[in-house]
Design a protein around this motif. Structure first.
Motif, PDB file in Angstrom:
ATOM      1  N   LEU A 163       0.870  -1.170   0.000  1.00 36.38           N
ATOM      2  CA  LEU A 163       0.000   0.000   0.000  1.00 36.38           C
ATOM      3  C   LEU A 163       0.908   1.221   0.000  1.00 36.38           C
ATOM      4  N   ALA A 164       0.838   2.014  -1.054  1.00 39.78           N
ATOM      5  CA  ALA A 164       1.589   3.260  -1.106  1.00 39.78           C
ATOM      6  C   ALA A 164       0.743   4.345  -0.444  1.00 39.78           C
ATOM      7  N   VAL A 165       1.312   5.064   0.525  1.00 41.19           N
ATOM      8  CA  VAL A 165       0.532   6.040   1.286  1.00 41.19           C
ATOM      9  C   VAL A 165       1.202   7.404   1.292  1.00 41.19           C
ATOM     10  N   TRP A 166       0.390   8.417   1.524  1.00 38.71           N
ATOM     11  CA  TRP A 166       0.877   9.788   1.694  1.00 38.71           C
ATOM     12  C   TRP A 166      -0.115  10.531   2.584  1.00 38.71           C
ATOM     13  N   PHE A 167       0.356  11.589   3.215  1.00 41.96           N
ATOM     14  CA  PHE A 167      -0.476  12.289   4.194  1.00 41.96           C
ATOM     15  C   PHE A 167      -0.971  13.629   3.665  1.00 41.96           C
ATOM     16  N   GLU A 168      -1.964  14.147   4.358  1.00 39.41           N
ATOM     17  CA  GLU A 168      -2.454  15.508   4.146  1.00 39.41           C
ATOM     18  C   GLU A 168      -2.687  16.113   5.531  1.00 39.41           C
ATOM     19  N   LEU A 169      -1.981  17.181   5.827  1.00 37.94           N
ATOM     20  CA  LEU A 169      -2.095  17.851   7.121  1.00 37.94           C
ATOM     21  C   LEU A 169      -2.934  19.101   6.987  1.00 37.94           C
ATOM     22  N   ASP A 170      -3.904  19.255   7.869  1.00 31.78           N
ATOM     23  CA  ASP A 170      -4.754  20.450   7.887  1.00 31.78           C
ATOM     24  C   ASP A 170      -4.150  21.449   8.864  1.00 31.78           C
ATOM     25  N   MET A 171      -3.569  22.519   8.326  1.00 35.58           N
ATOM     26  CA  MET A 171      -2.915  23.530   9.151  1.00 35.58           C
ATOM     27  C   MET A 171      -3.825  24.718   9.442  1.00 35.58           C
ATOM     28  N   GLY A 172      -5.100  24.616   9.050  1.00 35.93           N
ATOM     29  CA  GLY A 172      -6.042  25.698   9.303  1.00 35.93           C
ATOM     30  C   GLY A 172      -5.970  26.770   8.231  1.00 35.93           C
ATOM     31  N   GLY A 173      -7.022  27.568   8.143  1.00 41.67           N
ATOM     32  CA  GLY A 173      -7.043  28.672   7.179  1.00 41.67           C
ATOM     33  C   GLY A 173      -6.958  28.221   5.741  1.00 41.67           C
ATOM     34  N   GLY A 174      -7.384  26.975   5.461  1.00 46.07           N
ATOM     35  CA  GLY A 174      -7.312  26.465   4.097  1.00 46.07           C
ATOM     36  C   GLY A 174      -5.928  26.023   3.676  1.00 46.07           C
ATOM     37  N   ILE A 175      -4.974  25.968   4.603  1.00 54.14           N
ATOM     38  CA  ILE A 175      -3.596  25.594   4.292  1.00 54.14           C
ATOM     39  C   ILE A 175      -3.388  24.116   4.600  1.00 54.14           C
ATOM     40  N   THR A 176      -2.870  23.373   3.637  1.00 51.14           N
ATOM     41  CA  THR A 176      -2.583  21.962   3.828  1.00 51.14           C
ATOM     42  C   THR A 176      -1.160  21.650   3.378  1.00 51.14           C
ATOM     43  N   LEU A 177      -0.613  20.589   3.948  1.00 53.40           N
ATOM     44  CA  LEU A 177       0.665  20.036   3.507  1.00 53.40           C
ATOM     45  C   LEU A 177       0.406  18.625   3.028  1.00 53.40           C
ATOM     46  N   CYS A 178       1.000  18.260   1.887  1.00 52.13           N
ATOM     47  CA  CYS A 178       0.724  16.950   1.306  1.00 52.13           C
ATOM     48  C   CYS A 178       1.970  16.424   0.587  1.00 52.13           C
ATOM     49  N   ASN A 179       2.225  15.127   0.721  1.00 49.53           N
ATOM     50  CA  ASN A 179       3.376  14.508   0.050  1.00 49.53           C
ATOM     51  C   ASN A 179       2.926  13.463  -0.968  1.00 49.53           C
ATOM     52  N   SER A 180       1.870  13.777  -1.699  1.00 50.90           N
ATOM     53  CA  SER A 180       1.346  12.834  -2.689  1.00 50.90           C
ATOM     54  C   SER A 180       2.392  12.550  -3.770  1.00 50.90           C
ATOM     55  N   PRO A 181       2.252  11.421  -4.487  1.00 53.16           N
ATOM     56  CA  PRO A 181       3.211  11.116  -5.549  1.00 53.16           C
ATOM     57  C   PRO A 181       3.306  12.208  -6.612  1.00 53.16           C
ATOM     58  N   GLU A 182       2.224  12.962  -6.787  1.00 46.28           N
ATOM     59  CA  GLU A 182       2.231  14.043  -7.777  1.00 46.28           C
ATOM     60  C   GLU A 182       3.047  15.248  -7.311  1.00 46.28           C
ATOM     61  N   ASN A 183       3.244  15.377  -6.013  1.00 42.13           N
ATOM     62  CA  ASN A 183       3.990  16.522  -5.474  1.00 42.13           C
ATOM     63  C   ASN A 183       5.470  16.177  -5.413  1.00 42.13           C
ATOM     64  N   THR A 184       6.114  16.186  -6.563  1.00 37.23           N
ATOM     65  CA  THR A 184       7.517  15.758  -6.638  1.00 37.23           C
ATOM     66  C   THR A 184       8.482  16.767  -6.035  1.00 37.23           C
ATOM     67  N   SER A 185       8.013  17.976  -5.729  1.00 39.61           N
ATOM     68  CA  SER A 185       8.895  18.977  -5.133  1.00 39.61           C
ATOM     69  C   SER A 185       8.985  18.838  -3.619  1.00 39.61           C
ATOM     70  N   SER A 186       8.097  18.043  -3.025  1.00 44.23           N
ATOM     71  CA  SER A 186       8.113  17.876  -1.572  1.00 44.23           C
ATOM     72  C   SER A 186       9.339  17.083  -1.143  1.00 44.23           C
ATOM     73  N   HIS A 187       9.953  17.483  -0.020  1.00 42.50           N
ATOM     74  CA  HIS A 187      11.101  16.715   0.477  1.00 42.50           C
ATOM     75  C   HIS A 187      10.656  15.391   1.064  1.00 42.50           C
ATOM     76  N   TRP A 188       9.384  15.303   1.471  1.00 46.64           N
ATOM     77  CA  TRP A 188       8.871  14.033   1.975  1.00 46.64           C
ATOM     78  C   TRP A 188       8.669  13.062   0.825  1.00 46.64           C
ATOM     79  N   MET A 189       9.111  11.839   0.995  1.00 44.67           N
ATOM     80  CA  MET A 189       8.814  10.786   0.034  1.00 44.67           C
ATOM     81  C   MET A 189       7.426  10.224   0.346  1.00 44.67           C
ATOM     82  N   GLN A 190       7.048   9.165  -0.345  1.00 45.31           N
ATOM     83  CA  GLN A 190       5.810   8.470  -0.020  1.00 45.31           C
ATOM     84  C   GLN A 190       6.141   7.293   0.900  1.00 45.31           C
TER      85      GLN A 190
END
Length: 317
Positions: free
Chosen positions: A258-285
């Motif tokens: 199972l390949a997984v990635w997260f989405e963090l709700d930081m409030g104010g409509g701001i999220t952090l995500c390390n999906s496979p499509e987000n290749t610029s993120s330092h977080w891997m999957q």
């Protein structure tokens, strides 16, 4: 300040000499401070999102606890956002000393205090004057929970945050897809080498999740993406557990993980995500190995039992 932190402070200010004390210190630092800190601090998307979220969420004059100082970035951002008092804790004494010096170099030592111990050892009346108004806990790995987010938030929520306090992030979701990849499978499994059977090494294979940058390895998704786990960090118990996840298969074959990635709700409509499509993120999957490969057929629904401890994800049919 601990003896180790005191030594770190002295050595950090000492020019490096071959074979000298500071050279030894540098060797120790390279071994004890994960290299991902550099990639993280160069992740502009992550930094900008967090700084913006803090600017929106922190009330003027609020007291803030930042779990996981690192370089001191988020603690300083909280101070710049208007916090009256910021306590930031870091369990790695070398990083804690670096953070102290970074904070001091920016003239923020009167607002920000760096404490060199894990948040679970902080006490109100000793380390904090009172429960804080805002809790910041961006301690996540590729699979969300590997850096101890759940136990840290559990403890801080009960002992360190005021009852009506603000929590950043406030919620977290884990998304996943069934995936097959012989290349990634071989990162955690062996059979023969040089004509010898070395399969006994598989007893040492990682049972929980580990980081993989999917776009660098040949792979094939075997299902659509789905939300496989969700945490309300403000209200949920955040204890270890398990659940059955239903995933509609999109291809015929054998699923390895199972390949997984997260989405963090930081409030104010701001999220952090390390999906496979987000290749610029330092977080891997996150790659969550299945206990045994699962045969799948397009159009059928595959049930996967997903388990989580305080620090790891695992999965089976």
């Amino acid at each position: 300040m601990s003896e180790m932190a005191d030594q770190a402070s002295s050595l950090l200010r000492t020019p490096s000499e071959p074979g000298g004390a500071s050279g030894v210190f540098s060797d120790i630092a390279r071994r004890s401070v994960p290299r991902w800190h550099f990639a993280m601090l160069n992740d502009t998307e992550r930094n900008d999102a967090l700084v913006t979220a803090l600017g929106k969420a922190i009330p003027p004059g609020a007291s803030v606890l930042d779990i996981g100082s690192g370089s001191g970035l988020l603690a300083m951002a909280a101070a710049r956002a208007g916090a009256g008092r910021v306590i930031t804790c870091e369990m790695n004494p070398l990083l804690a000393e670096v953070a102290r010096q970074v904070v001091d170099a920016h003239g923020l030592s009167d607002v920000v205090t760096v404490i060199g111990k894990p948040s679970t050892r902080l006490e109100v009346g000793q380390d904090l004057e009172a429960p804080v108004d805002v809790l910041v806990s961006e301690i996540v790995d590729c699979g969300l929970i590997g850096e101890g987010l759940l136990p840290a938030v559990r403890h801080a929520r009960e002992h360190l945050l005021s009852p009506d306090g603000i929590m950043l992030p406030s919620a977290a979701r884990l998304h996943g897809r069934l995936v097959t990849s012989d290349a990634v499978l071989k990162l955690n499994q062996v059979t023969t080498a040089g004509g010898f059977d070395v399969s006994l090494m598989n007893a040492l294979a990682t049972r929980g999740h580990f980081p993989v940058r999917l776009d660098t390895w040949p792979h094939r998704f075997m299902s659509d993406a789905a939300c496989v786990l969700e945490f309300d960090l403000v209200r949920d118990a955040l204890t270890p557990g398990e659940r059955v996840v239903s995933l509609p298969a999109t291809a015929d074959g054998e699923a390895h993980a199972l390949a997984v990635w997260f989405e963090l709700d930081m409030g104010g409509g701001i999220t952090l995500c390390n999906s496979p499509e987000n290749t610029s993120s330092h977080w891997m999957q996150g790659w969550v190995p299945l206990e045994k490969p699962i045969p799948v057929k397009a159009g059928e629904t595959v049930s996967v039992r997903l388990r989580w401890s305080d620090f790891a994800l695992s999965a089976s049919a």
